[in-house]
Design an enzyme around this catalytic site. Structure first.
Site, PDB file in Angstrom:
ATOM      1  N   HIS A   1      -2.002   9.130   9.662  1.00 57.99           N
ATOM      2  CA  HIS A   1      -2.590   7.832  10.007  1.00 57.99           C
ATOM      3  C   HIS A   1      -3.686   7.541   9.001  1.00 57.99           C
ATOM      4  O   HIS A   1      -4.648   8.300   8.860  1.00 57.99           O
ATOM      5  CB  HIS A   1      -3.166   7.849  11.425  1.00 57.99           C
ATOM      6  CG  HIS A   1      -3.714   6.513  11.841  1.00 57.99           C
ATOM      7  ND1 HIS A   1      -2.943   5.559  12.465  1.00 57.99           N
ATOM      8  CD2 HIS A   1      -4.956   5.968  11.709  1.00 57.99           C
ATOM      9  CE1 HIS A   1      -3.674   4.485  12.696  1.00 57.99           C
ATOM     10  NE2 HIS A   1      -4.899   4.709  12.243  1.00 57.99           N
ATOM     11  N   CYS A   2      -3.534   6.417   8.282  1.00 54.52           N
ATOM     12  CA  CYS A   2      -4.465   6.084   7.209  1.00 54.52           C
ATOM     13  C   CYS A   2      -5.447   5.008   7.687  1.00 54.52           C
ATOM     14  O   CYS A   2      -5.035   3.887   7.994  1.00 54.52           O
ATOM     15  CB  CYS A   2      -3.704   5.577   5.995  1.00 54.52           C
ATOM     16  SG  CYS A   2      -4.783   5.153   4.602  1.00 54.52           S
ATOM     17  N   PRO A   3      -6.739   5.317   7.761  1.00 50.90           N
ATOM     18  CA  PRO A   3      -7.715   4.308   8.197  1.00 50.90           C
ATOM     19  C   PRO A   3      -7.873   3.170   7.201  1.00 50.90           C
ATOM     20  O   PRO A   3      -8.272   2.066   7.577  1.00 50.90           O
ATOM     21  CB  PRO A   3      -9.015   5.113   8.337  1.00 50.90           C
ATOM     22  CG  PRO A   3      -8.837   6.288   7.426  1.00 50.90           C
ATOM     23  CD  PRO A   3      -7.384   6.614   7.459  1.00 50.90           C
TER      24      PRO A   3
ATOM     25  N   ASN B   1      -5.225   0.965   8.289  1.00 49.52           N
ATOM     26  CA  ASN B   1      -5.208   0.813   9.748  1.00 49.52           C
ATOM     27  C   ASN B   1      -3.778   0.855  10.282  1.00 49.52           C
ATOM     28  O   ASN B   1      -3.358   0.021  11.094  1.00 49.52           O
ATOM     29  CB  ASN B   1      -5.887  -0.495  10.163  1.00 49.52           C
ATOM     30  CG  ASN B   1      -6.115  -0.575  11.671  1.00 49.52           C
ATOM     31  OD1 ASN B   1      -6.275   0.451  12.343  1.00 49.52           O
ATOM     32  ND2 ASN B   1      -6.118  -1.782  12.219  1.00 49.52           N
TER      33      ASN B   1
END
Length: 363
Positions: free
Chosen positions: A152-154, A157
């Site tokens: 999951h890449c912030p 998002n």
């Protein structure tokens, strides 16, 4: 105490802060490069035109791939991986893990599953209430199971997985090219401003800061981009790089590797002309994946019992293999040789009962 749904909405809103930050930096970089550098600083018209053409080309590809990475919805397991209603009720009522696993084993007999938990059990998500396909994991941030989840890449998002992994790789590639181009073309004017060869104007701050920002992002993106290129070549996700997938025969970090060319084709597709474009060309449906071990896995074989007494036959079906597996394994000579060898093995018992073990080739 605020209701749960209010907290959830606040969490979702805050999750967009990194994306907004990147968007603001990109907008400022566009203004600083086009207006402050090309229009107000560079004296040559020809140099301005060349710089602006290449800049806009890299800018469009960078924004396009970034958009695709952000707004492509993560792929989820299909309905066939959900427990039937009756089995689901039985599973929820059972308190013993052994009984729950028996229910899952029965439900998974017709599913194309090769991976297990570390203890050898069927992988099941209690929150999503689905049997996890191979390489599928539950994302706590997205609150869903994601097919071939990488991480999951912030900064986008979003979950990076089967549906947008190609877009993510291209996003890293074009962002690196975008920053390198800016740093390379700004460098000479950065030096001139730094040595006071050019007069102090309002463009000086933008040009100096533009070089520092581009160089800083180049260093950070280069390491991440190199790492993911290595993962693509090995056909691993970030999760699998830290924790090797477990098959029936044990854990194997290279279990999904089919060779460099096929590994790359699985992410980018067969047609190389579409590789640079952020459009979906990845192979497979994200639910099933060819493995190195599938041809040597006796649990995936078709077993036929031929007693001479009654000449009856009992067939144990092979788990279905999709078209992408057939296409990816069509040239795998090792798998074919293994299948042909197993197909010719016949075991004869003392009471004249013949057991024939035949392996279906995936080519």
């Amino acid at each position: 105490m605020a209701p749960t749904h209010v907290l959830r909405c606040c969490q979702r809103g805050l999750a967009w802060i990194p994306v907004i930050f990147i968007a603001l930096v990109v907008c400022w970089s566009y203004y600083a490069y086009v207006v402050e550098l090309c229009i107000f600083t560079i004296p040559s018209i020809g140099e301005q035109i060349v710089y602006l053409i290449f800049f806009h080309l890299f800018f469009i590809m960078f924004v396009w791939s970034y958009w695709q990475t952000i707004f492509t919805k993560p792929a989820n397991p299909s309905k066939e991986f959900c427990l039937p209603k009756a089995e689901k009720e039985r599973y929820e009522k059972e308190e013993r893990p052994e009984s729950q696993q028996e229910i899952l084993w029965r439900a998974a007999t017709s599913l194309p599953l090769y991976t297990r938990t570390g203890a050898g059990a069927i992988r099941y998500c209690d929150r999503c209430q689905v049997i996890k396909p191979d390489r599928c994991h539950h994302c706590s941030a997205c609150d869903m199971c994601v097919l071939k989840m990488d991480h999951h890449c912030p900064w986008v998002n979003n979950c990076v997985g089967a549906s947008n992994y190609k877009f993510f790789i291209l996003f890293l590639a074009y962002s690196l090219v975008y920053c390198l181009f800016i740093a390379a073309t700004v460098l000479q004017y950065f030096i001139k401003f730094w040595t006071n060869e050019l007069p102090d104007t309002h463009a000086k701050f933008h040009v100096l800061f533009l070089f520092f920002v581009a160089a800083m992002f180049c260093i950070s993106i280069l390491s991440l981009f190199s790492y993911h290129l290595w993962l693509v070549g090995k056909n691993r996700s970030t999760i699998e790089a830290f924790r090797a997938p477990v098959f029936r025969t044990g854990s194997d970090k290279n279990g999904f590797s089919l060779g460099f060319r096929k590994n790359v084709a699985q992410v980018f597709g067969d047609q190389k002309k579409y590789w640079p474009l952020p459009i979906f060309t990845s192979q497979g449906d994200g639910l099933t994946f060819p493995t190195r071990l599938v041809s040597a896995d006796v649990e995936q074989a078709t077993v036929t019992l031929n007693p001479e007494a009654n000449k009856s036959a009992v067939d144990v079906p092979v788990s279905p293999v999709n078209d992408s597996q057939n296409r990816l394994l069509s040239n795998d000579q090792h798998a074919n040789n293994t299948a042909d060898h197993l197909a010719n093995n016949t075991l004869k018992s003392d009471d004249s009962e013949t057991i024939t073990v035949s392996m279906e080739s995936e080519s």
